[in-house]
Enzyme design. Structure first.
Site, PDB file in Angstrom:
ATOM      1  CE  LYS A  92      -5.777   8.690  -2.744  1.00  0.00           C
ATOM      2  NZ  LYS A  92      -6.846   7.987  -2.054  1.00  0.00           N
ATOM      3  CG  HIS A 105      -2.615   9.285   0.056  1.00  0.00           C
ATOM      4  ND1 HIS A 105      -3.206  10.113   0.993  1.00  0.00           N
ATOM      5  CD2 HIS A 105      -3.461   8.238  -0.103  1.00  0.00           C
ATOM      6  CE1 HIS A 105      -4.341   9.582   1.388  1.00  0.00           C
ATOM      7  NE2 HIS A 105      -4.525   8.440   0.745  1.00  0.00           N
ATOM      8  CG  ASP A 124       0.616   1.004   5.462  1.00  0.00           C
ATOM      9  OD1 ASP A 124       0.157   1.075   4.305  1.00  0.00           O
ATOM     10  OD2 ASP A 124       0.123   1.625   6.427  1.00  0.00           O
ATOM     11  CD  GLU A 137      -2.895   2.192  -3.116  1.00  0.00           C
ATOM     12  OE1 GLU A 137      -3.888   2.907  -3.204  1.00  0.00           O
ATOM     13  OE2 GLU A 137      -1.900   2.498  -2.419  1.00  0.00           O
ATOM     14  CG  HIS A 177      -1.787   1.096   1.426  1.00  0.00           C
ATOM     15  ND1 HIS A 177      -1.723   1.943   2.508  1.00  0.00           N
ATOM     16  CD2 HIS A 177      -2.803   1.566   0.654  1.00  0.00           C
ATOM     17  CE1 HIS A 177      -2.657   2.856   2.413  1.00  0.00           C
ATOM     18  NE2 HIS A 177      -3.330   2.662   1.298  1.00  0.00           N
ATOM     19  NE  ARG A 178      -1.442   5.813   1.376  1.00  0.00           N
ATOM     20  CZ  ARG A 178      -1.875   6.551   2.379  1.00  0.00           C
ATOM     21  NH1 ARG A 178      -1.025   7.313   3.021  1.00  0.00           N
ATOM     22  NH2 ARG A 178      -3.148   6.549   2.736  1.00  0.00           N
ATOM     23  CD  GLU A 214      -6.920   5.346  -4.062  1.00  0.00           C
ATOM     24  OE1 GLU A 214      -6.137   4.690  -3.358  1.00  0.00           O
ATOM     25  OE2 GLU A 214      -7.762   6.146  -3.606  1.00  0.00           O
ATOM     26  CG  ASP A 228      -2.513   6.794  -3.391  1.00  0.00           C
ATOM     27  OD1 ASP A 228      -3.614   6.233  -3.385  1.00  0.00           O
ATOM     28  OD2 ASP A 228      -1.611   6.562  -2.554  1.00  0.00           O
TER      29      ASP A 228
HETATM   30  O1  G3P Z   1      -6.975   1.192  -2.212  1.00  0.00           O
HETATM   31  C1  G3P Z   1      -6.948   1.194  -0.849  1.00  0.00           C
HETATM   32  C2  G3P Z   1      -6.468   2.495  -0.309  1.00  0.00           C
HETATM   33  O2  G3P Z   1      -5.316   2.902  -0.998  1.00  0.00           O
HETATM   34  C3  G3P Z   1      -7.484   3.586  -0.369  1.00  0.00           C
HETATM   35  O3  G3P Z   1      -7.225   4.541   0.546  1.00  0.00           O
HETATM   36  O4  G3P Z   1      -6.500   6.734   1.238  1.00  0.00           O
HETATM   37  O5  G3P Z   1      -4.889   4.848   1.323  1.00  0.00           O
HETATM   38  O6  G3P Z   1      -5.561   5.801  -0.861  1.00  0.00           O
HETATM   39  P1  G3P Z   1      -5.984   5.530   0.550  1.00  0.00           P
HETATM   40 MG    MG Z   2      -4.521   4.585  -2.277  1.00  0.00          MG
END
Ligand code: G3P
Ligand code: MG
Length: 249
Positions: free
Chosen positions: A112, A49, A230, A34, A7-8, A110, A36
Site C-alpha cells: 500500500k 488496508h 471476501d 491477500e 481478500h484481506r 499488496e 495489505d
Molecule cells: O488485489 C486486489 C485488491 O486487494 C486491491 O484493492 O483496495 O482491496 O486492496 P484493495
Molecule cells: Mg488489497
C-alpha cells in the site's frame, strides 16, 4: 482449477486483515490469502488496508503516525463484532509465520504505497520473504507499478502482479514493461477476449473482488488463475459443487 484467494482474509465473515480472517480462510479451503502492507512510524511492516486506523480499529489517525507498540494496543476486531474484540493488527512477520506453517498456501502481499511513499519497502519485503523461504509461494502486487518494477529487478524469482482499476489496452505489453507476470484487474473491467489473450501468453490473471454467487460461478469456470473474494468459504463450496456436477475436473 481456478484458485480462491481470500481478500484481506475471509473478510466477509471476520474483521479484515486479522489472524482470525486468515485462519477462517484456510479452514474454508482457500488456496491463498491477500494482505495489505504498510510502514509504521518506527518503520515496522504491518498489515492493514487503509492509510488510517479509523475504519478498522478503535483508534484514529494515520498508520504511519503510530509506532508498532501503539498500533498493537488498538482493537482491530470489535468494529466488526464483539466476538473479535481481542484481535490485533498483525505484523507482516506474523502472517509469514502463519503461511509458512500451512503447506502450499499462497500469499499475495499488496504494497500500500501509492498515497504514502514508503522508502525502501521493496527491499524490506523481499528480504523477509526470502528469510522465510516463501519466494515460490508469494506474489507481490501493488497499484504502484514503479515499485513493482523495482521488485522485479531486485527479486526476479518472486512473481509480481500489476493491480488495475480501469480497462487496459494490451495489458500483456504493459506487464512486460513493468516486469510483472501477473495481472490483478477489477472484475468489471475485463472481457473474454482479454482473458483469452492473457491465457495464450501465460500471464496469471487474478480477478478482484468476486463476492456474488453468480459472479463466482462465472469466474470459477473461466480460464483465469484465481478469484479474490471476501467469502472464500462460499467460493470453495461453489467450486466443489461445479466439479461434482461436471463430473470432476
Ligand atoms: O488485489 C486486489 C485488491 O486487494 C486491491 O484493492 O483496495 O482491496 O486492496 P484493495
Ligand atoms: Mg488489497
Amino acid at each position: 482449477m481456478v484458485y480462491v484467494f481470500a481478500h484481506r482474509g475471509s473478510s466477509g465473515t471476520c474483521p479484515e486483515n486479522t489472524l482470525s480472517a486468515y485462519k477462517e480462510a484456510v479452514e474454508g479451503g482457500s488456496d491463498g490469502i491477500e494482505i495489505d502492507v504498510q510502514y509504521t512510524k518506527d518503520n515496522e511492516l504491518v498489515v492493514i488496508h487503509d492509510n488510517t486506523v479509523n475504519r478498522t480499529t478503535n483508534g484514529k489517525g494515520l498508520v504511519k503516525d503510530y509506532t508498532l507498540k501503539e498500533l498493537k494496543m488498538l482493537d482491530a476486531g470489535c468494529w466488526f463484532s464483539e466476538q473479535f474484540a481481542l484481535e490485533r493488527i498483525p505484523t507482516i512477520e506474523e502472517v509469514l509465520a502463519f503461511v509458512k506453517e500451512k503447506e502450499g498456501l499462497l500469499l499475495n502481499i499488496e504494497l500500500k504505497n501509492v498515497v504514502i511513499h514508503h522508502e525502501g519497502i521493496e527491499e524490506r519485503v523481499i528480504k523477509l520473504v526470502r528469510d522465510y523461504s516463501l519466494s515460490n509461494r508469494v506474489i507481490f502486487s501493488s497499484f504502484n507499478h514503479i515499485s513493482l518494477h523495482r521488485i522485479s529487478k531486485l527479486a526476479p524469482e518472486i512473481e509480481c502482479a500489476v493491480i488495475t482499476l480501469d480497462k487496459q489496452f494490451k495489458p500483456w505489453d504493459y506487464l512486460a514493461s513493468v516486469g510483472a507476470a501477473g495481472w490483478h484487474p477489477q472484475w468489471s473491467k475485463i472481457d473474454q477476449h482479454i482473458i483469452n489473450e492473457m491465457k495464450k501468453r501465460n500471464h496469471p490473471v487474478r480477478v478482484y473482488t468476486i463476492n456474488k454467487v453468480d459472479q463466482m460461478e462465472a469466474f470459477l469456470t473461466n480460464d483465469i488463475e484465481a478469484i479474490m473474494t471476501d467469502y472464500p468459504g462460499k467460493a470453495v463450496q461453489i467450486r466443489n459443487e461445479i466439479r461434482r456436477t461436471r463430473g470432476g475436473e
